[in-house]
Each structure stands twice: as structure tokens, then as C-alpha cells.
Scaffold this active site. Sequence first.
Site, PDB file in Angstrom:
ATOM      1  CE  LYS A  14      16.338  48.906  25.588  1.00  0.00           C
ATOM      2  NZ  LYS A  14      16.360  50.130  25.505  1.00  0.00           N
ATOM      3  NE  ARG A  89      15.237  50.045  31.652  1.00  0.00           N
ATOM      4  CZ  ARG A  89      13.785  49.760  30.933  1.00  0.00           C
ATOM      5  NH1 ARG A  89      14.035  48.783  30.171  1.00  0.00           N
ATOM      6  NH2 ARG A  89      13.774  50.527  29.737  1.00  0.00           N
ATOM      7  NE  ARG A 128       9.784  54.842  21.881  1.00  0.00           N
ATOM      8  CZ  ARG A 128      10.520  54.940  22.342  1.00  0.00           C
ATOM      9  NH1 ARG A 128      11.041  53.353  21.427  1.00  0.00           N
ATOM     10  NH2 ARG A 128      11.353  54.928  23.240  1.00  0.00           N
ATOM     11  NE  ARG A 135       6.926  53.018  25.337  1.00  0.00           N
ATOM     12  CZ  ARG A 135       8.065  53.076  26.417  1.00  0.00           C
ATOM     13  NH1 ARG A 135       7.893  51.642  25.050  1.00  0.00           N
ATOM     14  NH2 ARG A 135       9.190  53.056  26.853  1.00  0.00           N
ATOM     15  NE  ARG A 146      11.325  56.150  28.091  1.00  0.00           N
ATOM     16  CZ  ARG A 146      12.119  54.611  27.914  1.00  0.00           C
ATOM     17  NH1 ARG A 146      11.145  53.805  29.161  1.00  0.00           N
ATOM     18  NH2 ARG A 146      11.740  53.959  26.923  1.00  0.00           N
TER      19      ARG A 146
HETATM   20  P1  AMP Z   1      10.645  49.425  28.214  1.00  0.00           P
HETATM   21  O1  AMP Z   1       9.789  49.461  28.180  1.00  0.00           O
HETATM   22  O2  AMP Z   1      11.787  48.647  28.861  1.00  0.00           O
HETATM   23  O3  AMP Z   1      11.497  51.717  27.912  1.00  0.00           O
HETATM   24  O4  AMP Z   1      10.661  49.732  30.195  1.00  0.00           O
HETATM   25  C1  AMP Z   1       9.874  50.724  30.362  1.00  0.00           C
HETATM   26  C2  AMP Z   1       9.809  51.757  32.067  1.00  0.00           C
HETATM   27  O5  AMP Z   1       9.486  50.415  32.963  1.00  0.00           O
HETATM   28  C3  AMP Z   1      11.022  51.710  32.284  1.00  0.00           C
HETATM   29  O6  AMP Z   1      10.629  53.516  31.768  1.00  0.00           O
HETATM   30  C4  AMP Z   1      11.333  51.810  33.348  1.00  0.00           C
HETATM   31  O7  AMP Z   1       9.885  52.464  34.276  1.00  0.00           O
HETATM   32  C5  AMP Z   1      10.414  50.345  33.603  1.00  0.00           C
HETATM   33  N1  AMP Z   1      11.483  49.330  33.551  1.00  0.00           N
HETATM   34  C6  AMP Z   1      11.624  48.084  32.865  1.00  0.00           C
HETATM   35  N2  AMP Z   1      12.485  47.140  33.047  1.00  0.00           N
HETATM   36  C7  AMP Z   1      13.102  47.963  33.980  1.00  0.00           C
HETATM   37  C8  AMP Z   1      13.806  47.190  34.782  1.00  0.00           C
HETATM   38  N3  AMP Z   1      14.752  45.756  34.381  1.00  0.00           N
HETATM   39  N4  AMP Z   1      14.574  48.073  35.929  1.00  0.00           N
HETATM   40  C9  AMP Z   1      14.176  48.981  36.470  1.00  0.00           C
HETATM   41  N5  AMP Z   1      12.580  49.641  35.560  1.00  0.00           N
HETATM   42  C10 AMP Z   1      12.322  49.347  34.901  1.00  0.00           C
END
Ligand code: AMP
Length: 189
Positions: A14, A89, A128, A135, A146
Site C-alpha cells: 500500500k 481501517r 521486512r 519501524r 497486525r
Molecule cells: P501503517 O503505517 O498504516 O501500517 O500504520 C502503523 C500503525 O499506526 C498501525 O499498526 C496502527 O497502530 C496505527 N494506525 C495507522 N492508521 C490507523 C487507522 N486508520 N486506525 C487505527 N490505527 C491506525
Amino acid sequence: MNRMIMLGPPGAGKGTQSIILCGKLGVPHISTGDILRRAVADQSELGLKAKEFMDSGQLVPDALVIELTKERLAQPDCAEGFLLDGFPRTLAQAQSLDAMLQELNAPITDVVDLRVEEGVLLERIKGRASAGSGRSDDSLEVAAERLKVYWAQTAPVSGYYRDSGKYREVDGLGAVEEVTERILKSLNA
Ligand code: AMP
């Protein structure tokens, strides 16, 4: 005008595809994950509230994420379109997004759902984690969590958009450029 959502499980690509598409389409890339990581680094109030959830692979509570997205979408650069990466999400987030965009009279135009089979996702996530992406949520256990959270809370969001006429399912397997081509084709279809 593109007002897009990029959906898909962790490891589907993504983020990579979102950045490329935003470059090609000339719209801002809105990644709630990036915004939250920045808040954590800044130790802002939002960051302090979000850190524990992120570090354990859980979703940050809807109210926090909805509020930060609302603020971001109200910025002037979003008037000419945007791409949301990592939001919504949950079904509650999807419903809130509809409500906020209705207020702005700017409905979503396209939902791209990147599909990658579970075995491949696990391999990518493991890669990763072992490569040390920098990260803090990329350890193997957190990555597995996740993925679990995705199936339980985020996968239903695909169903929310499936019959909207804006929904495009795209095969996320293959070279990065190939997948980008598929997405662009699906947008013009
Ligand atoms: P990402 O980089 O999009 O994978 O997001 C990293 C982390 O941020 C996720 O595992 C969640 O803990 C939090 N996060 C990001 N976007 C959301 C969302 N829309 N709703 C809830 N938590 C989020």
C-alpha cells in the site's frame, strides 16, 4: 479529480504504491501511519496516546484517528484531491469518513483494494522484520498481530465499499511497476 482510498493488508505494498500514485496523479499522500509515527517522535499528546497501540500492532482508537484525518482533509492542499493510505481501517472510520466528506461535498471517487495472498504477506512481513526497517512495529510478533487485526477489523471495510461502484480490486502480486500499471488501468476502467 481523484479522492482515493488505498486498502489492503499489511505487506500488500500500500505505502509503496500510494507514494508512486500520488506522484503520478499529483495529489497529497495522506498516511495516518506516517502522521501517527511523527506524533510519537514529537512526543505530542496524540503521540503519547497512540504509541502503546502502535507498538503492539493494535489499532489506535477510532476517535483519535478520525479527528486527525478530519484535520488533515481540511487542509487546503486536499481541495484538489487526495489519497488516503491506511485509513479507514474500521467500519466506524469508513462511516465517519463518508460523513466528513459529505460535509465537504467531496465524496470518494476510487477505492483500490490491493489483494495479496496470506502466505506471501507473511513472507514479505518477515523479510521486512529481519531487514530491520526501522519501524518499531516491524518485529515478527507485532507483524503477525497486525495481520490478525487486519482480518478482524479492517477486512470488513472492503465489504463496505464493494458495491459502491468505486471499488477496484487489484492483484498486488508482481513487480512494483506492474502493480502500479494495474492500478492505473483499474482507475481508468
Ligand atoms: P501503517 O503505517 O498504516 O501500517 O500504520 C502503523 C500503525 O499506526 C498501525 O499498526 C496502527 O497502530 C496505527 N494506525 C495507522 N492508521 C490507523 C487507522 N486508520 N486506525 C487505527 N490505527 C491506525
